[in-house]
Design a protein around this motif. Structure first.
Motif, PDB file in Angstrom:
ATOM      1  N   THR A 178      36.216  29.924  35.708  1.00 19.65           N
ATOM      2  CA  THR A 178      37.270  30.093  34.912  1.00 19.65           C
ATOM      3  C   THR A 178      36.913  31.196  33.693  1.00 19.65           C
ATOM      4  O   THR A 178      37.997  32.108  33.234  1.00 19.65           O
ATOM      5  N   THR A 179      35.871  31.314  33.118  1.00 18.74           N
ATOM      6  CA  THR A 179      35.546  32.273  32.405  1.00 18.74           C
ATOM      7  C   THR A 179      35.625  33.681  32.899  1.00 18.74           C
ATOM      8  O   THR A 179      36.110  34.644  32.367  1.00 18.74           O
ATOM      9  N   LYS A 180      35.185  33.724  34.125  1.00 19.69           N
ATOM     10  CA  LYS A 180      35.186  35.212  34.791  1.00 19.69           C
ATOM     11  C   LYS A 180      36.419  35.674  35.071  1.00 19.69           C
ATOM     12  O   LYS A 180      36.755  36.638  35.065  1.00 19.69           O
ATOM     13  N   PHE A 181      37.416  34.531  35.440  1.00 14.78           N
ATOM     14  CA  PHE A 181      38.747  34.928  35.809  1.00 14.78           C
ATOM     15  C   PHE A 181      39.417  35.380  34.257  1.00 14.78           C
ATOM     16  O   PHE A 181      40.149  36.372  34.597  1.00 14.78           O
ATOM     17  N   LYS A 182      39.127  34.888  33.293  1.00 18.62           N
ATOM     18  CA  LYS A 182      39.585  35.028  32.109  1.00 18.62           C
ATOM     19  C   LYS A 182      39.262  36.685  31.586  1.00 18.62           C
ATOM     20  O   LYS A 182      40.114  37.375  31.077  1.00 18.62           O
ATOM     21  N   ILE A 183      37.984  36.623  31.693  1.00 18.17           N
ATOM     22  CA  ILE A 183      37.435  38.086  31.329  1.00 18.17           C
ATOM     23  C   ILE A 183      38.194  39.081  32.178  1.00 18.17           C
ATOM     24  O   ILE A 183      38.655  40.114  31.908  1.00 18.17           O
ATOM     25  N   ALA A 184      38.204  38.917  33.661  1.00 17.97           N
ATOM     26  CA  ALA A 184      39.149  39.634  34.297  1.00 17.97           C
ATOM     27  C   ALA A 184      40.448  39.998  34.084  1.00 17.97           C
ATOM     28  O   ALA A 184      40.960  41.271  34.140  1.00 17.97           O
ATOM     29  N   GLN A 185      41.039  38.877  33.718  1.00 18.42           N
ATOM     30  CA  GLN A 185      42.429  38.959  33.135  1.00 18.42           C
ATOM     31  C   GLN A 185      42.744  40.050  32.128  1.00 18.42           C
ATOM     32  O   GLN A 185      43.542  40.844  31.839  1.00 18.42           O
ATOM     33  N   VAL A 186      41.714  39.823  31.020  1.00 27.95           N
ATOM     34  CA  VAL A 186      41.768  40.493  29.723  1.00 27.95           C
ATOM     35  C   VAL A 186      41.423  42.014  30.018  1.00 27.95           C
ATOM     36  O   VAL A 186      42.049  42.928  29.702  1.00 27.95           O
ATOM     37  N   TYR A 187      40.533  42.396  30.966  1.00 26.60           N
ATOM     38  CA  TYR A 187      40.295  43.610  31.381  1.00 26.60           C
ATOM     39  C   TYR A 187      41.506  44.305  32.084  1.00 26.60           C
ATOM     40  O   TYR A 187      41.922  45.509  31.667  1.00 26.60           O
ATOM     41  N   MET A 201      44.123  44.944  29.577  1.00 28.26           N
ATOM     42  CA  MET A 201      43.799  46.566  29.230  1.00 28.26           C
ATOM     43  C   MET A 201      43.879  47.564  29.941  1.00 28.26           C
ATOM     44  O   MET A 201      43.485  48.766  29.456  1.00 28.26           O
ATOM     45  N   GLU A 202      44.203  47.384  31.070  1.00 23.48           N
ATOM     46  CA  GLU A 202      44.285  48.376  32.151  1.00 23.48           C
ATOM     47  C   GLU A 202      42.857  49.045  32.415  1.00 23.48           C
ATOM     48  O   GLU A 202      42.878  50.180  32.840  1.00 23.48           O
ATOM     49  N   LYS A 203      41.945  48.068  32.132  1.00 20.29           N
ATOM     50  CA  LYS A 203      40.640  48.606  32.841  1.00 20.29           C
ATOM     51  C   LYS A 203      40.335  47.864  33.835  1.00 20.29           C
ATOM     52  O   LYS A 203      39.725  46.894  34.154  1.00 20.29           O
ATOM     53  N   TYR A 204      40.910  48.580  35.099  1.00 23.21           N
ATOM     54  CA  TYR A 204      40.727  47.828  36.259  1.00 23.21           C
ATOM     55  C   TYR A 204      39.406  47.701  37.064  1.00 23.21           C
ATOM     56  O   TYR A 204      38.900  46.902  37.736  1.00 23.21           O
ATOM     57  N   ASN A 205      38.654  49.016  36.707  1.00 23.10           N
ATOM     58  CA  ASN A 205      37.406  49.159  37.136  1.00 23.10           C
ATOM     59  C   ASN A 205      36.340  47.836  36.883  1.00 23.10           C
ATOM     60  O   ASN A 205      35.532  47.189  37.372  1.00 23.10           O
ATOM     61  N   GLU A 206      36.454  47.451  35.354  1.00 24.70           N
ATOM     62  CA  GLU A 206      35.551  46.494  34.746  1.00 24.70           C
ATOM     63  C   GLU A 206      36.286  45.074  35.127  1.00 24.70           C
ATOM     64  O   GLU A 206      35.480  44.134  35.256  1.00 24.70           O
ATOM     65  N   ALA A 207      37.655  44.974  35.384  1.00 20.75           N
ATOM     66  CA  ALA A 207      38.286  43.687  35.852  1.00 20.75           C
ATOM     67  C   ALA A 207      37.612  43.280  37.349  1.00 20.75           C
ATOM     68  O   ALA A 207      37.708  41.990  37.355  1.00 20.75           O
ATOM     69  N   LEU A 208      37.440  44.266  38.172  1.00 25.41           N
ATOM     70  CA  LEU A 208      37.290  44.088  39.399  1.00 25.41           C
ATOM     71  C   LEU A 208      36.247  42.874  39.680  1.00 25.41           C
ATOM     72  O   LEU A 208      36.131  41.807  40.374  1.00 25.41           O
ATOM     73  N   PRO A 209      34.956  43.220  39.090  1.00 27.98           N
ATOM     74  CA  PRO A 209      33.686  42.397  39.503  1.00 27.98           C
ATOM     75  C   PRO A 209      33.864  40.881  39.059  1.00 27.98           C
ATOM     76  O   PRO A 209      33.430  39.939  39.728  1.00 27.98           O
ATOM     77  N   TYR A 210      34.512  40.839  37.846  1.00 33.80           N
ATOM     78  CA  TYR A 210      34.693  39.542  37.341  1.00 33.80           C
ATOM     79  C   TYR A 210      35.658  38.674  38.201  1.00 33.80           C
ATOM     80  O   TYR A 210      35.534  37.467  38.677  1.00 33.80           O
ATOM     81  N   ALA A 211      36.875  39.357  38.733  1.00 31.84           N
ATOM     82  CA  ALA A 211      37.756  38.672  39.433  1.00 31.84           C
ATOM     83  C   ALA A 211      37.170  38.198  40.834  1.00 31.84           C
ATOM     84  O   ALA A 211      37.343  37.177  41.436  1.00 31.84           O
ATOM     85  N   VAL A 212      36.208  39.029  41.580  1.00 34.04           N
ATOM     86  CA  VAL A 212      35.753  38.894  42.814  1.00 34.04           C
ATOM     87  C   VAL A 212      34.613  37.541  42.646  1.00 34.04           C
ATOM     88  O   VAL A 212      34.513  36.795  43.449  1.00 34.04           O
ATOM     89  N   LYS A 213      33.924  37.664  41.555  1.00 37.41           N
ATOM     90  CA  LYS A 213      32.992  36.676  41.243  1.00 37.41           C
ATOM     91  C   LYS A 213      33.533  35.343  40.930  1.00 37.41           C
ATOM     92  O   LYS A 213      33.307  34.103  41.435  1.00 37.41           O
TER      93      LYS A 213
END
Length: 587
Positions: free
Chosen positions: A90-99, A102-114
């Motif tokens: 859930t925490t990783k999902f929320k971090i990915a969602q925040v990124y 913020m339109e920071k898709y490169n930063e969002a990707l690894p958190y969403a994958v994990k």
């Protein structure tokens, strides 16, 4: 992490007033201290159970900042929570969602994958990962995510539509169709899906398949005229006239008076050369209130485009008359009928219908222009002013309307009102040619307001951009001669005018008068004689008489003054009478 527990923590925080706008108003320094305090509240070397508790608390604090859209501070807290409890998806999902937000898709990707690696049963994890790949235009990965979602998560069948869309981005039409077919098998026949499949089939030149899709709707909903008409239209567009007629014939068995079907069949008859049947059916359709006026206008515009075919234009006008009778209050019907009248040259009648259209809906710049142009053509300048003012209520940023209004007021000798409109329009004008028109007209207005410096400046601005502007060369030169100022410049303007239009009586009069005022009477007579012989303008003839008097041809001058009196139009009738009565040049 216990998701329900987090929700309860957030709910308590909101209820107790911890989440409020006061937080957003704290100083950056104070907020930073609070974040550090939260992070440092528990020691680093603690038991796993206490680490989870600390992570949950910091997560809740991070969510508070997400709610306030303070993403930078939210990330500090959420990433600390993730450090303390790295196995929480859930925490990783929320971090990915925040990124992602913020339109920071490169930063969002690894958190969403994990997050998805830890928990592959949560539908929202798939959807976020798919959105991130879409933002990165990685549609092959989007396809993979949706396929995994559909394979793994029960109840996710609605995402076959999204899978099909992803295939379309890859131009993989075969798999897109397959995805739509699976969705159709689950959810049943859907018009939007059928239309999308038809577009795909047409894109790959498979007309038969596209028609088969449309026929499914016709067969499933035989009383829906829209589906039958759409099918007939596709057949018609591909020159399958008999098949199109058959589709409509079956519809008429259930809906014999459907106007859209009648209109479609009339088009088919026209193509087949069955003109009389087509005309009759078209009129029947147009008489129906159930046929939208927009559909009727689409037909009428086609008639207007055939201006070289008077027969068809006459038929169009007859249909337009029907539309006005059936829809008398419609701005569209009155506007199109006005167009047919305008084509016939019945301009005043056309203006009447245009004004009815504008009364119903004044938000048509094109029709306002037509009305004002007709006003202008008939030199009804009161109407030009009134209608341009009304149009400006709807289009206050249209510079052209200010030019109409300013020029109309100028002709009516309302110089202050003219100046105000022209200055306003000039500020809005972006087209250099339009600015030239504004300055040219302002030069005339300022002259009549006796603001001579501003008048000269406006004229000079025009000549910098357009040195051969005949209107300005003529008026500017003449105004200088009347004022008896800067006659050298006036003569230059007159000479340029003669190069451009040596046979114009009006311009000859201007140049001749400049020479007269300059004292060059001999040459003035030569020029003014040409102008007077070619014109019936009383002022020009009077000027010629004045020049004759100056070279002592007084009898001839008197003849010209009397002729000017007969012609009328003198700038000063009283002065002309004195010249004739006293047989003398009165200036």
């Amino acid at each position: 992490m216990n998701i329900k527990r987090i929700a309860i923590v957030i709910g308590l925080l909101i209820a107790s007033g911890c989440v409020n706008y006061g937080i957003a108003q704290k100083s950056k320094k104070k907020k930073k201290k609070e974040e550090n305090k939260i992070i440092q509240e528990f020691p680093k070397n603690i038991s796993p159970e206490r680490s989870v508790d600390q992570a949950e608390y910091i997560f809740a604090e991070g969510i508070k900042h997400v709610i306030l859209e303070d993403y930078k501070k939210a990330l500090v807290l959420l990433e600390e929570s993730e450090r303390l409890n790295p196995d929480n998806p859930t925490t990783k999902f929320k971090i990915a969602q925040v990124y992602y937000d913020m339109e920071k898709y490169n930063e969002a990707l690894p958190y969403a994958v994990k997050a998805l690696q830890i928990d592959n049963s949560n539908i929202y994890y798939y959807l976020l990962l798919a959105d991130i790949h879409k933002a990165r235009k990685e549609y092959e990965q989007v396809v993979k995510v949706y396929k995994d979602l559909l394979d793994i998560v029960d109840g996710s069948e609605e995402y076959y539509f999204d899978l099909a869309s992803a295939y379309l981005h890859l131009s993989d039409y075969k798999n897109a169709i397959e995805a739509y077919n699976k969705a159709e098998g689950i959810f049943g026949l859907n018009e939007a899906v059928v239309r999308q499949k038809q577009r795909i089939y047409l894109n790959i030149n498979d007309l038969d398949a596209a028609l088969a899709e449309g026929q499914k709707l016709v067969d499933a909903f035989p009383s829906n005229s829209g589906y039958a008409v759409a099918q007939a239209q596709m057949l018609f567009s591909n020159d399958k006239f008999e098949e199109a007629e058959n589709v409509l014939s079956k519809l008429f068995e259930k809906l014999p008076n459907d106007p859209e079907a009648q209109l479609m069949l009339a088009k088919i008859y026209q193509k087949q050369g069955r003109t009389e049947e087509a005309d009759k059916l078209m009129e029947t359709a147009f008489l129906s209130n159930d046929l939208e006026v927009e559909n009727k206008l689409e037909v009428l515009r086609n008639y207007l485009q055939k201006e070289d075919d008077r027969v068809k234009t006459e038929k169009g006008k007859k249909l337009a008359e029907i539309v006005v009778k059936v829809h008398p209050e419609s701005d569209l019907s009155n506007g199109i009928y006005g167009d047919f009248l305008l084509y016939e040259g019945k301009k005043k009648e056309a203006r009447g219908y245009y004004l009815k259209s504008l009364k119903a809906n004044g938000d048509s710049y094109e029709i306002w222009q037509k009305v004002i142009n007709i006003d202008w053509e008939f030199q009804e300048f009161d109407s030009v002013v009134i209608h341009s003012e009304s149009a400006l209520e709807f289009f206050p940023n249209q510079a052209q309307l200010y030019l109409y209004n300013g020029t109309g007021n100028y002709v009516l000798q309302k110089y202050e009102e003219s100046m105000e409109s022209l200055e306003q329009g000039k500020m809005l004008a972006t087209d250099p040619d339009l600015k030239i028109q504004f300055n040219a007209q302002l030069g005339d207005v300022y002259y009549n307001l006796e603001e001579y410096d501003r008048s000269d400046d406006a004229f000079e601005d025009v000549l910098k951009q357009d040195p051969n502007n005949e209107h300005v060369l003529n008026n500017y030169g003449y105004f200088l001669s009347v004022r008896k100022e800067n006659l050298k410049r006036a003569k230059e303007l007159g000479e340029q005018l003669m190069k451009l239009a040596p046979n114009s009586p009006t311009y000859q009069d201007t140049y001749g008068w400049i020479l007269y005022v300059s004292g060059d009477y001999k040459n003035a007579v030569k020029i003014l004689e040409k102008a007077a012989n070619a014109s019936d303008n009383g002022t020009i003839v009077e000027h010629y008489g004045d020049a004759l008097f100056k070279i002592n041809k007084k009898d001839e001058a008197l003849i010209q003054w009397k002729k000017a009196k007969e012609l009328g139009g003198s700038e000063n009738e009283e002065l002309l009478d004195k010249k004739i009565n006293q047989k003398d040049l009165v200036e």
